[in-house]
Write a protein that holds these residues in place. Structure first.
Motif, PDB file in Angstrom:
ATOM      1  N   ILE A   1      -1.138  -2.420   0.665  1.00 26.53           N
ATOM      2  CA  ILE A   1      -0.662  -2.329  -0.679  1.00 26.53           C
ATOM      3  C   ILE A   1      -1.355  -1.160  -1.203  1.00 26.53           C
ATOM      4  CG2 ILE A   1      -0.536  -3.274  -2.980  1.00 26.53           C
ATOM      5  CD1 ILE A   1       0.331  -6.266  -1.479  1.00 26.53           C
ATOM      6  N   ARG A   2      -2.553  -1.161  -0.813  1.00 27.55           N
ATOM      7  CA  ARG A   2      -3.498   0.199  -1.309  1.00 27.55           C
ATOM      8  C   ARG A   2      -2.854   1.349  -1.031  1.00 27.55           C
ATOM      9  NH1 ARG A   2      -8.353  -0.939   0.876  1.00 27.55           N
ATOM     10  NH2 ARG A   2      -8.656  -2.764  -0.427  1.00 27.55           N
ATOM     11  N   LEU A   3      -2.490   1.450   0.426  1.00 30.99           N
ATOM     12  CA  LEU A   3      -1.856   2.682   0.808  1.00 30.99           C
ATOM     13  C   LEU A   3      -0.697   3.062   0.201  1.00 30.99           C
ATOM     14  CD1 LEU A   3      -2.206   4.979   2.825  1.00 30.99           C
ATOM     15  CD2 LEU A   3      -0.824   3.469   4.529  1.00 30.99           C
ATOM     16  N   ALA A   4      -0.073   1.705   0.228  1.00 29.62           N
ATOM     17  CA  ALA A   4       1.661   1.859  -0.647  1.00 29.62           C
ATOM     18  C   ALA A   4       1.342   2.788  -1.991  1.00 29.62           C
ATOM     19  CB  ALA A   4       2.147   0.447  -0.706  1.00 29.62           C
ATOM     20  N   ASN A   5       0.276   2.342  -2.683  1.00 29.33           N
ATOM     21  CA  ASN A   5       0.196   2.769  -4.017  1.00 29.33           C
ATOM     22  C   ASN A   5      -0.444   4.236  -3.944  1.00 29.33           C
ATOM     23  OD1 ASN A   5       0.597   0.462  -5.245  1.00 29.33           O
ATOM     24  ND2 ASN A   5      -1.511  -0.179  -5.302  1.00 29.33           N
ATOM     25  N   GLU A   6      -0.938   4.411  -2.900  1.00 27.48           N
ATOM     26  CA  GLU A   6      -1.286   6.081  -2.540  1.00 27.48           C
ATOM     27  C   GLU A   6      -0.023   6.853  -2.146  1.00 27.48           C
ATOM     28  OE1 GLU A   6      -5.466   5.241  -0.199  1.00 27.48           O
ATOM     29  OE2 GLU A   6      -4.108   7.059   0.609  1.00 27.48           O
ATOM     30  N   MET A   7       0.937   6.222  -1.402  1.00 22.63           N
ATOM     31  CA  MET A   7       2.039   6.935  -0.865  1.00 22.63           C
ATOM     32  C   MET A   7       3.054   6.994  -2.054  1.00 22.63           C
ATOM     33  SD  MET A   7       2.933   4.972   2.395  1.00 22.63           S
ATOM     34  CE  MET A   7       2.216   5.514   4.071  1.00 22.63           C
ATOM     35  N   ARG A   8       2.892   5.909  -3.162  1.00 20.94           N
ATOM     36  CA  ARG A   8       3.894   6.078  -4.093  1.00 20.94           C
ATOM     37  C   ARG A   8       5.153   5.109  -3.393  1.00 20.94           C
ATOM     38  NH1 ARG A   8       3.871   7.106  -8.484  1.00 20.94           N
ATOM     39  NH2 ARG A   8       5.992   7.452  -9.157  1.00 20.94           N
ATOM     40  N   ALA A   9       4.730   4.198  -2.729  1.00 23.53           N
ATOM     41  CA  ALA A   9       5.720   3.360  -2.089  1.00 23.53           C
ATOM     42  C   ALA A   9       5.886   1.852  -2.321  1.00 23.53           C
ATOM     43  CB  ALA A   9       5.475   3.519  -0.428  1.00 23.53           C
ATOM     44  N   GLU A  10       6.948   1.121  -2.287  1.00 14.62           N
ATOM     45  CA  GLU A  10       7.039  -0.246  -2.347  1.00 14.62           C
ATOM     46  C   GLU A  10       6.716  -0.888  -1.050  1.00 14.62           C
ATOM     47  OE1 GLU A  10      10.096  -1.592  -5.045  1.00 14.62           O
ATOM     48  OE2 GLU A  10      10.435  -3.303  -3.893  1.00 14.62           O
ATOM     49  N   TYR A  11       5.822  -1.877  -1.328  1.00 16.77           N
ATOM     50  CA  TYR A  11       5.417  -2.644   0.019  1.00 16.77           C
ATOM     51  C   TYR A  11       6.075  -3.820  -0.076  1.00 16.77           C
ATOM     52  CZ  TYR A  11       3.158  -5.111   3.616  1.00 16.77           C
ATOM     53  OH  TYR A  11       2.618  -5.602   4.720  1.00 16.77           O
ATOM     54  N   TRP A  12       6.571  -3.986   1.388  1.00 18.89           N
ATOM     55  CA  TRP A  12       7.191  -5.387   1.915  1.00 18.89           C
ATOM     56  C   TRP A  12       6.462  -5.967   3.213  1.00 18.89           C
ATOM     57  CZ3 TRP A  12      11.267  -8.421  -0.112  1.00 18.89           C
ATOM     58  CH2 TRP A  12      11.763  -7.988  -1.508  1.00 18.89           C
ATOM     59  N   SER A  13       6.316  -7.260   3.465  1.00 18.20           N
ATOM     60  CA  SER A  13       5.923  -7.844   4.756  1.00 18.20           C
ATOM     61  C   SER A  13       7.253  -8.521   5.074  1.00 18.20           C
ATOM     62  CB  SER A  13       4.884  -8.905   4.474  1.00 18.20           C
ATOM     63  OG  SER A  13       3.501  -8.285   4.446  1.00 18.20           O
ATOM     64  N   VAL A  14       7.724  -8.418   6.541  1.00 23.75           N
ATOM     65  CA  VAL A  14       8.927  -9.148   6.987  1.00 23.75           C
ATOM     66  C   VAL A  14       8.648  -9.515   8.566  1.00 23.75           C
ATOM     67  CG1 VAL A  14      10.427  -7.575   5.679  1.00 23.75           C
ATOM     68  CG2 VAL A  14       9.568  -7.010   7.975  1.00 23.75           C
ATOM     69  N   SER A  15       9.668 -10.356   8.874  1.00 26.03           N
ATOM     70  CA  SER A  15       9.541 -10.770  10.123  1.00 26.03           C
ATOM     71  C   SER A  15      11.106 -10.629  10.654  1.00 26.03           C
ATOM     72  CB  SER A  15       8.950 -12.060  10.645  1.00 26.03           C
ATOM     73  OG  SER A  15       9.556 -12.558  11.673  1.00 26.03           O
ATOM     74  N   ALA A  16      11.263  -9.589  11.625  1.00 29.75           N
ATOM     75  CA  ALA A  16      12.794  -9.501  12.453  1.00 29.75           C
ATOM     76  C   ALA A  16      13.033 -10.834  13.146  1.00 29.75           C
ATOM     77  CB  ALA A  16      12.829  -8.353  13.063  1.00 29.75           C
ATOM     78  N   LYS A  17      11.833 -11.569  13.590  1.00 25.75           N
ATOM     79  CA  LYS A  17      12.155 -12.669  14.632  1.00 25.75           C
ATOM     80  C   LYS A  17      12.507 -13.832  13.871  1.00 25.75           C
ATOM     81  CE  LYS A  17       9.957 -15.651  17.950  1.00 25.75           C
ATOM     82  NZ  LYS A  17       8.644 -16.088  18.546  1.00 25.75           N
ATOM     83  N   THR A  18      11.891 -14.493  12.634  1.00 19.85           N
ATOM     84  CA  THR A  18      12.323 -15.208  11.784  1.00 19.85           C
ATOM     85  C   THR A  18      13.226 -14.807  10.783  1.00 19.85           C
ATOM     86  OG1 THR A  18      10.614 -14.945  10.252  1.00 19.85           O
ATOM     87  CG2 THR A  18       9.900 -16.327  12.197  1.00 19.85           C
ATOM     88  N   GLY A  19      13.483 -13.718  10.440  1.00 18.99           N
ATOM     89  CA  GLY A  19      14.341 -13.107   9.435  1.00 18.99           C
ATOM     90  C   GLY A  19      13.653 -13.092   8.012  1.00 18.99           C
ATOM     91  N   GLU A  20      12.384 -13.626   8.027  1.00 18.35           N
ATOM     92  CA  GLU A  20      11.777 -13.813   6.628  1.00 18.35           C
ATOM     93  C   GLU A  20      11.720 -12.473   5.842  1.00 18.35           C
ATOM     94  OE1 GLU A  20       7.621 -15.058   6.912  1.00 18.35           O
ATOM     95  OE2 GLU A  20       7.339 -15.079   4.734  1.00 18.35           O
ATOM     96  N   ASN A  21      12.383 -12.550   4.405  1.00 14.75           N
ATOM     97  CA  ASN A  21      12.313 -11.240   3.704  1.00 14.75           C
ATOM     98  C   ASN A  21      13.076 -10.122   4.152  1.00 14.75           C
ATOM     99  OD1 ASN A  21      10.297 -12.633   1.913  1.00 14.75           O
ATOM    100  ND2 ASN A  21       8.646 -11.538   3.048  1.00 14.75           N
ATOM    101  N   VAL A  22      13.973 -10.244   5.460  1.00 19.27           N
ATOM    102  CA  VAL A  22      14.741  -9.005   5.810  1.00 19.27           C
ATOM    103  C   VAL A  22      15.945  -8.647   4.664  1.00 19.27           C
ATOM    104  CG1 VAL A  22      16.051  -8.194   7.568  1.00 19.27           C
ATOM    105  CG2 VAL A  22      13.954  -9.390   8.214  1.00 19.27           C
ATOM    106  N   LYS A  23      16.693  -9.786   4.437  1.00 15.86           N
ATOM    107  CA  LYS A  23      17.854  -9.613   3.627  1.00 15.86           C
ATOM    108  C   LYS A  23      17.340  -9.209   2.065  1.00 15.86           C
ATOM    109  CE  LYS A  23      21.410 -12.594   5.285  1.00 15.86           C
ATOM    110  NZ  LYS A  23      21.522 -13.930   5.537  1.00 15.86           N
ATOM    111  N   GLU A  24      16.372 -10.016   1.657  1.00 16.17           N
ATOM    112  CA  GLU A  24      15.821  -9.719   0.299  1.00 16.17           C
ATOM    113  C   GLU A  24      15.081  -8.020   0.398  1.00 16.17           C
ATOM    114  OE1 GLU A  24      15.321 -13.929   1.123  1.00 16.17           O
ATOM    115  OE2 GLU A  24      14.918 -12.030   2.405  1.00 16.17           O
ATOM    116  N   PHE A  25      14.765  -7.754   1.466  1.00  8.31           N
ATOM    117  CA  PHE A  25      14.206  -6.341   1.360  1.00  8.31           C
ATOM    118  C   PHE A  25      15.363  -5.010   1.161  1.00  8.31           C
ATOM    119  CE2 PHE A  25      11.980  -2.586   2.344  1.00  8.31           C
ATOM    120  CZ  PHE A  25      12.590  -1.818   3.507  1.00  8.31           C
TER     121      PHE A  25
END
Ligand SMILES: Nc1nc2c(ncn2[C@@H]2O[C@H](COP(=O)(O)OP(=O)(O)OP(=O)(O)O)[C@@H](O)[C@H]2O)c(=O)[nH]1
Ligand SMILES: [Mg+2]
Length: 270
Positions: free
Chosen positions: A188-212
């Protein structure tokens, strides 16, 4: 001739219909803490000031080899997960259809190869990206450091401030909550430097993938609508920042069979 092109568009699947502004992953990792679509955009459709043309935004996904780019895209577009690693050669892409506050919308998602030897092929496809997704593996912290270079390469091919940037940590299922939390602090520190939005996901379980991807689609849609409402009245559609397709010239939607939702094609085989 006209009749052969007149295919009526099949309905968008329920999980691709976005009527509320999708939530962020965490407030600390987000650049846009708003909770509603821009009023100008949400009223545009009712007041038919928005053109009804086909709207497409280009998304490029970059990052080290083996971090999980293809798996993330396949989980979203095809809802499947393959344990076996098949390195992407060159580029590949999928077209995903949405309906956002009643307006048909497409994401053209470009998957790129992480292997060094394919970098020159992949970078040819960065141009015109409205969204740049830089991916790292939460279970391999070294890949986080490399995201800066991947982002720099992709930004070099685009106008300044013309792309939304996301930093995505994959394989969330492989790390403990404690390790995930620690790594997310760095990310998240790096994302702020990049001016990016951060997400953690798992393609295996599908966690957060649709939301992202709903968040990606809503932000890109809103940006393209505001641009269109400001300076392109009339029935035109834009792909990325490039060519225009004139649609609705006959007063109905002409559905180009090539824009099938299972992906326009494979430039290079796996
Ligand atoms: N446990 C777990 N494994 C994953 C996940 N995502 C990807 N993998 C595995 O990681 C390996 C690499 O995944 P890919 O999606 O092919 O990686 P990539 O970034 O597309 O790799 P390149 O095409 O070489 O750039 C595969 O064996 C996947 O099964 C995940 O969320 N969890
Ligand atoms: Mg791949």
């Amino acid at each position: 001739m006209k009749s052969s092109l007149m295919h009526f568009v099949p309905p968008v699947s329920r999980d691709r219909i976005i009527s509320q502004f999708p939530k962020w992953y965490t407030p600390e990792a987000c650049l846009q803490l708003k909770e509603h679509f821009h009023t100008q955009v949400s009223t545009a459709w009712q007041q038919s000031t928005a053109t009804a043309g086909l709207k497409i935004s280009k998304v490029v996904v970059v990052g080290d080899l083996y971090v999980g780019k293809t798996s993330l895209i396949n989980r979203f577009c095809k809802d499947n997960f393959d344990r076996d690693y098949k390195a992407t050669i060159g580029v590949d892409f999928e077209m995903e259809r949405f309906e956002i506050i009643g307006i048909p919308y497409h994401l053209q998602i470009w998957d790129t190869a992480g292997q060094e030897k394919f970098k020159c092929i992949a970078s040819a496809y960065y141009r015109g990206a409205e969204v740049i997704i830089t991916v790292f593996d939460l279970a391999d912290i070294q890949t986080l450091d490399h995201t800066k270079q991947w982002l720099e390469d992709a930004l070099r091919e685009n106008e300044p401030d013309s792309s939304f940037i996301f930093l995505v940590g994959t394989k969330k299922d492989l790390v403990s909550d404690a390790v995930c939390e620690r790594t997310e602090l760095d990310a998240i520190r790096l994302a702020n430097e990049m001016r990016a939005e951060y997400w953690s996901v798992s393609a295996k379980t599908g966690e957060n993938v649709k939301e992202f991807f709903s968040r990606v689609a809503a932000l890109a849609f809103e940006q393209s609508m505001i641009k269109e409402l400001e300076n392109t009245p009339g029935h035109m559609a834009q792909i990325g920042a490039g060519n225009l397709i004139s649609m609705w010239s006959f007063g109905f939607c002409v559905y180009f069979p090539c824009l099938q939702s299972e992906g326009l094609g494979r430039f290079f085989k796996h």
